[in-house]
Design a protein around this motif. Structure first.
Motif, mmCIF file in Angstrom:
data_model
loop_
_atom_site.group_PDB
_atom_site.id
_atom_site.type_symbol
_atom_site.label_atom_id
_atom_site.label_comp_id
_atom_site.label_asym_id
_atom_site.label_seq_id
_atom_site.Cartn_x
_atom_site.Cartn_y
_atom_site.Cartn_z
ATOM 1 N N ASP A 209 28.950 43.662 40.735
ATOM 2 C CA ASP A 209 28.511 44.645 41.736
ATOM 3 C C ASP A 209 29.124 44.349 43.090
ATOM 4 O O ASP A 209 29.608 45.240 43.780
ATOM 5 N N GLU A 210 29.091 43.085 43.468
ATOM 6 C CA GLU A 210 29.484 42.732 44.824
ATOM 7 C C GLU A 210 30.996 42.611 45.019
ATOM 8 O O GLU A 210 31.510 42.925 46.083
ATOM 9 N N PHE A 211 31.687 42.116 43.974
ATOM 10 C CA PHE A 211 33.123 41.840 44.147
ATOM 11 C C PHE A 211 34.021 42.539 43.128
ATOM 12 O O PHE A 211 35.224 42.612 43.315
ATOM 13 N N GLY A 212 33.454 42.979 42.018
ATOM 14 C CA GLY A 212 34.255 43.601 40.965
ATOM 15 C C GLY A 212 34.540 42.646 39.823
ATOM 16 O O GLY A 212 34.494 41.427 39.983
ATOM 17 N N ALA A 213 34.836 43.225 38.653
ATOM 18 C CA ALA A 213 35.071 42.434 37.442
ATOM 19 C C ALA A 213 36.337 41.580 37.568
ATOM 20 O O ALA A 213 36.378 40.452 37.109
ATOM 21 N N ASP A 214 37.359 42.131 38.207
ATOM 22 C CA ASP A 214 38.605 41.373 38.340
ATOM 23 C C ASP A 214 38.370 40.066 39.102
ATOM 24 O O ASP A 214 38.893 39.018 38.728
ATOM 25 N N VAL A 215 37.581 40.155 40.165
ATOM 26 C CA VAL A 215 37.294 38.960 40.961
ATOM 27 C C VAL A 215 36.502 37.958 40.128
ATOM 28 O O VAL A 215 36.800 36.763 40.127
ATOM 29 N N LEU A 216 35.515 38.450 39.397
ATOM 30 C CA LEU A 216 34.717 37.565 38.552
ATOM 31 C C LEU A 216 35.605 36.824 37.562
ATOM 32 O O LEU A 216 35.510 35.609 37.389
ATOM 33 N N ARG A 217 36.482 37.559 36.911
ATOM 34 C CA ARG A 217 37.366 36.957 35.911
ATOM 35 C C ARG A 217 38.308 35.950 36.543
ATOM 36 O O ARG A 217 38.481 34.836 36.040
ATOM 37 N N ARG B 45 39.658 37.680 48.331
ATOM 38 C CA ARG B 45 40.688 37.771 49.361
ATOM 39 C C ARG B 45 42.083 37.875 48.734
ATOM 40 O O ARG B 45 42.917 38.650 49.179
ATOM 41 N N PHE B 46 42.286 37.096 47.686
ATOM 42 C CA PHE B 46 43.572 37.104 46.980
ATOM 43 C C PHE B 46 43.877 38.497 46.433
ATOM 44 O O PHE B 46 44.979 39.019 46.617
ATOM 45 N N LEU B 47 42.911 39.127 45.801
ATOM 46 C CA LEU B 47 43.152 40.453 45.234
ATOM 47 C C LEU B 47 43.283 41.511 46.330
ATOM 48 O O LEU B 47 44.091 42.438 46.205
ATOM 49 N N SER C 204 52.520 42.609 36.525
ATOM 50 C CA SER C 204 52.578 42.369 35.080
ATOM 51 C C SER C 204 51.991 41.003 34.721
ATOM 52 O O SER C 204 51.245 40.880 33.751
ATOM 53 N N ILE C 205 52.327 39.981 35.512
ATOM 54 C CA ILE C 205 51.786 38.662 35.176
ATOM 55 C C ILE C 205 50.341 38.514 35.623
ATOM 56 O O ILE C 205 49.592 37.693 35.102
ATOM 57 N N LEU C 206 49.944 39.341 36.582
ATOM 58 C CA LEU C 206 48.543 39.317 37.025
ATOM 59 C C LEU C 206 47.636 40.037 36.024
ATOM 60 O O LEU C 206 46.439 39.770 35.942
ATOM 61 N N CYS C 207 48.227 40.961 35.287
ATOM 62 C CA CYS C 207 47.455 41.858 34.425
ATOM 63 C C CYS C 207 46.457 41.174 33.474
ATOM 64 O O CYS C 207 45.307 41.585 33.401
ATOM 65 N N PRO C 208 46.832 40.117 32.763
ATOM 66 C CA PRO C 208 45.852 39.522 31.856
ATOM 67 C C PRO C 208 44.611 38.988 32.581
ATOM 68 O O PRO C 208 43.526 38.950 32.016
ATOM 69 N N PHE C 209 44.796 38.592 33.837
ATOM 70 C CA PHE C 209 43.678 38.015 34.592
ATOM 71 C C PHE C 209 42.848 39.109 35.265
ATOM 72 O O PHE C 209 41.638 39.083 35.213
ATOM 73 N N ALA C 210 43.533 40.011 35.944
ATOM 74 C CA ALA C 210 42.869 41.072 36.706
ATOM 75 C C ALA C 210 43.464 42.410 36.273
ATOM 76 O O ALA C 210 44.287 42.997 36.974
ATOM 77 N N PRO C 211 43.069 42.904 35.105
ATOM 78 C CA PRO C 211 43.758 44.056 34.525
ATOM 79 C C PRO C 211 43.535 45.370 35.271
ATOM 80 O O PRO C 211 44.431 46.208 35.288
#
Length: 800
Positions: free
Chosen positions: A595-603, A628-630, A699-706
């Motif tokens: 809710d607060e940061f998004g699924a990508d951040v959680l992952r 911050r990174f995303l 492309s390389i970020l995709c598996p982590f933060a799709p």
RNA sequence: GCGGGUAUGGUGAAAUUGGCAAACACGCUAGAUUCAGGUUCUAGUGUCGCAAGACUUGCAGGUUCAAGUCCUGUUACCCGCACCA
């Protein structure tokens, strides 16, 4: 600018679902990858951040494999039979079916919110009739092949819950549910003869790629030991007392024998034992002791001598007393031992307490003070005197025993046969019918599944029998063999049953004529990579390997090991560094983070927080760093538009692709993410970038933060889904820099750093080093003893 | 007791497997910016020292030109098994 993660994430989740992006196809011409994660038990509490971590590892690997062109099977399901659901069913008076469905729905939506690339068409639920039909089918096949038997055994029983408990549910001698004292009760127990597969389970470990500690845990669990069985004559009777020992070489040091209090030889010789009453009393005391007391009071040995009968050492001919003591278990070996106090801790304690002789047969210690366990020269041992090697002495003794016909070499396992029943409602019914005439009769295969009857009351019956025993319609039936009146078995299978073969069902989950089609099994098996918790590497993994090996032996599956590779994730601890638990109030809810940061951040955070295999505490503030990174990655899109790339940055790109590519394979997700963060920082510094480079990056970020990656991919003008686009390649030549910084050491201490050409050879670099301002005066007037050059790294000049 | 593991800044952790210890991130300090803000940016940040420099990977030794990494001993903590003959 902050990116709108909430809309972006639901947008892409919808698209993936509509396009069936992650559906595994049975196209046997493609190379396959089968990634397996341990399916969850759908508890009422919902998902835990630990679940996210457990699935994220192979999620990243599976997503990468898809981009590399593999046909990927990455399934999920639910291991839904079990006690917690049944207990809340009783508590809230709801059917476990309803609770299970509700919990599965909750879990599914949470898993989808995290953006996992599971194939949702292949979801399985172990409590569905289509599924447990095959669990029962495998059980009947085992029955047919003599791997199922019944026996009476002492079980942990909670008089207050009226329930038989497993050892896991009765730790500390207290009931896990109501915390009252547990008593030992004699019950009929169903067993699977897993010990028959002990050697195969051991040997199979040699050809699989499991983490080393996973292997050793399995080896220890199986606990194979080599030794000898020896028959001791019992003076005054016709009986022989068979013992098991791993140290037959010490037989001349045996000064007494010990048998388990339950040993049948006691009752068989009731009239010859003069102090039978005393022994009877001791037995009662032992029975009252819980498993807990029995193991906690290790040091304090108790026992009673059997007056009237004695044992005869078959090698020395010596007559020695026999004791009954509870430090010997009926369940291991033969329930009887020869005691060699000079060379065994437990026998030593016992002998000291009861004033029994201690005879040294191996030199090397001081047996006045303590037993000596090590090797040494043998003494007081007739034909073994002078032996110094344990192995040789054992071999010699076994050959003598066999010659005389009083013993044989043999092996024993710590692993016991698998107690395979529970007196519970929410489990697979055991498909057996008891007929007075025909005995135990299997339910005919065509009548499977034997369905769980629908009932309203899940309370266990008086005396701890299964709730099913109260249903007359279910219990009373006709014998399939003779047609006469018969009674159905009312126990159900334990929780471990459904999970012992689930990975096979994923391969062909909708097959209604067999557990899975042969050609599909042949294509998809074995599981290429299995990840899960360390807590499952003994029980679950050994049980499922056993079932798989059995299925291999009867020709159902094409390979004898189910899992080619096994890894394990570490726990996520609470922010306080303690194991998360409700009572400590340190549980992190993944939903709140989404809710607060998004699924990508959680992952990203879960994979970044530390080594994947180690336990790491949660930190709310570190989550922000990943956010911050995303955010910065998203903003890059604006910065980069239409700009060129510098050679330095180009090299950094190739290096990063290389590092991420290899780190994922080694599950070093934390350093993979760190290298992507470093690259983003570098791009900001330089301020230049082309869209091609940005595409490589997402492309390389995709598996982590799709989600964010798909969004950026689309913003860059791509129309295909990134999730199925090719994994980027890198150029090895461009990973190298033209100049490198070399550290110059004098006698191992760093004195200077110099930039040199990457192509320079040893002599050139050393010459440059010696000429440097800081180094020259340190070398001058001294004798150079040694000059070392580690290419691209350092020079070390040793001077005197 | 047995088996396995861990120990690195204020914190989570890196270290190409014997070759620049502390990458990356958090936190902290100072400054800038927009504010109502928990935003963003810049610089700094292992310890001691004004500095040159010295010291630093639980502790004590050792091997080596070179040790967080290898060896010996030791301490603390975590996990598994536990009277397994």
């Amino acid at each position: 600018m902050k990116y709108d993660y909430s809309n972006i994430e639901s947008k892409w989740q919808k698209i993936w679902e509509e396009k069936e992006t992650f559906k595994a196809v049975d196209d046997f011409s493609k190379p396959k990858f089968y990634g397996l994660v341990e399916f969850p038990y759908p508890s009422g509490a919902g998902m835990h951040v630990g679940h996210i971590k457990a699935y994220s590892g192979l999620e990243v690997v599976s997503r990468k494999r898809r981009m590399e062109g593999y046909n990927v099977l990455f399934p999920i399901g639910f291991d839904a039979f079990g006690l917690p659901t049944e207990n809340s069913a009783i508590k809230f008076n709801v059917h476990p079916r309803q609770l299970t469905d509700k919990n599965i729905e909750k879990f599914s939506s949470q898993l989808k919110r995290a953006g996992f690339s599971f194939d949702w068409d292949r979801v399985i639920d172990t409590t569905e009739e289509d599924y447990y039909k095959w669990t029962q089918w495998i059980f009947l096949k085992m029955f047919e092949n003599g791997l199922v038997f019944r026996d009476t055994a002492l079980v942990n029983y909670c008089p207050s819950c009226k329930v038989v408990l497993s050892n896991e549910d009765s730790q500390g001698g207290k009931c896990d549910i109501c915390h009252s004292d547990i008593v030992q009760k004699s019950k009929v127990v169903w067993y699977l003869r897993i010990t028959e597969y002990a050697d195969k389970l051991l040997e199979g470990l040699e050809k699989v790629d499991y983490l080393p500690n996973v292997k050793t845990q399995q080896v220890n669990w199986i606990g194979k030991s080599r030794g000898a069985f020896v028959d001791f004559a019992v003076k005054g009777t016709d009986e022989k007392l068979k013992i098991y020992t791993t140290r037959p070489d010490t037989i001349f040091g045996a000064t007494f024998m010990v048998i388990a209090p339950e040993h049948p030889i006691i009752d068989n010789n009731k009239d010859k034992i003069s102090n039978f009453d005393e022994i009877e009393k001791y037995r009662e005391e032992c029975a009252k002791k819980s498993e807990f007391e029995r193991t906690q009071l290790v040091k304090d040995k108790t026992g009673v001598c059997l007056n009237g009968i004695t044992g005869i050492n078959p090698i020395s001919g010596k007559e020695i007393p026999i004791y009954a003591a509870d430090y010997v278990m009926m369940g291991y070996g033969t329930g009887a031992i020869m005691a060699v106090p000079a060379h065994d801790d437990r026998d030593y304690d016992f002998a000291k307490k009861f004033g029994i002789d201690i005879i040294e047969v191996i030199k090397g210690g001081d047996i006045e003070k303590e037993p000596y366990i090590g090797e040494g020269k043998m003494v007081n041992s007739d034909f073994l005197n002078g032996y110094t090697n344990k192995k040789d002495a054992i071999a010699k003794m076994i050959s003598v025993l066999e010659e005389k016909g009083v013993g044989t070499g043999g092996v024993q396992y710590k692993m016991k046969d698998w107690a395979f029943n529970r007196q519970r409602y929410w489990g697979e019914p055991i498909p057996i019918i008891h007929c007075d005439k025909c005995g135990m009769v299997p339910v005919p295969y065509e009548e499977l599944p034997l369905k769980l009857p629908n009932v309203n009351n899940f309370e266990p019956g008086e005396g701890g029998e299964s709730p099913l025993a109260k249903i007359d319609d279910y219990v009373n039936c006709k014998c399939p063999v003779c047609g006469g009146d018969a009674k159905r078995e009312t126990d159900t299978m334990p929780q471990w049953a459904g999970s012992s073969w689930y990975f096979l069902r994923y391969i062909d989950p909708h097959n209604d004529s067999f557990l899975a089609a042969e050609d599909k099994l042949k294509y998809w098996l074995p599981v290429d990579w299995y990840n899960g918790g360390m807590e499952h590497v003994t029980r679950h993994m050994i049980y499922s390997r056993f079932w798989h090996k059995f299925l291999y032996d009867i020709g159902v599956v094409p390979c004898d090991e189910p899992y080619a590779k096994r890894t394990a994730q570490g726990l996520i601890l609470g922010p306080d560094g303690e194991k998360m638990s409700k009572s400590k109030g340190n549980v992190v809810d993944p939903n709140q983070v989404v809710d607060e940061f998004g699924a990508d951040v959680l992952r990203v955070y879960i994979l970044f927080m530390g080594d994947y295999g180690s336990a790491t505490p949660w930190s709310d503030s570190s989550v922000k760093g990943c956010k911050r990174f995303l955010d910065r990655t998203f903003d890059l899109f604006e910065i980069a538009k239409g700009k060129g790339v510098t050679p330095e940055l180009e090299s950094a790109f190739h290096k990063t692709v290389k590092k991420v590519t290899s780190d994922i394979e080694e599950m070093k997700f934390n350093t993979a993410i760190a290298s992507m963060m470093a690259l983003i920082n570098k791009i900001y510094e330089v301020g230049h970038l082309t869209t091609d480079e940005l595409k490589t990056f997402v492309s390389i970020l995709c598996p982590f933060a799709p989600h964010i990656s798909e969004e950026l991919w689309q913003m860059l003008g791509e129309t295909e889904l990134l999730s199925v686009s090719p994994w980027p390649t890198y150029d090895e030549a461009k990973c190298k820099d033209s100049t490198v910084e070399i550290v110059i050491q004098i006698n191992g201490k760093i004195r200077d750093r110099l930039e040199v050409s990457a192509e320079a050879n040893a002599a050139e670099v050393i010459a440059i080093a010696k000429a440097s301002e800081k180094i020259a005066p340190l070398v001058e007037g001294k004798t150079v003893v040694k000059e070392l050059y580690v290419p691209g790294k350092l020079v070390n000049i040793v001077v005197k």
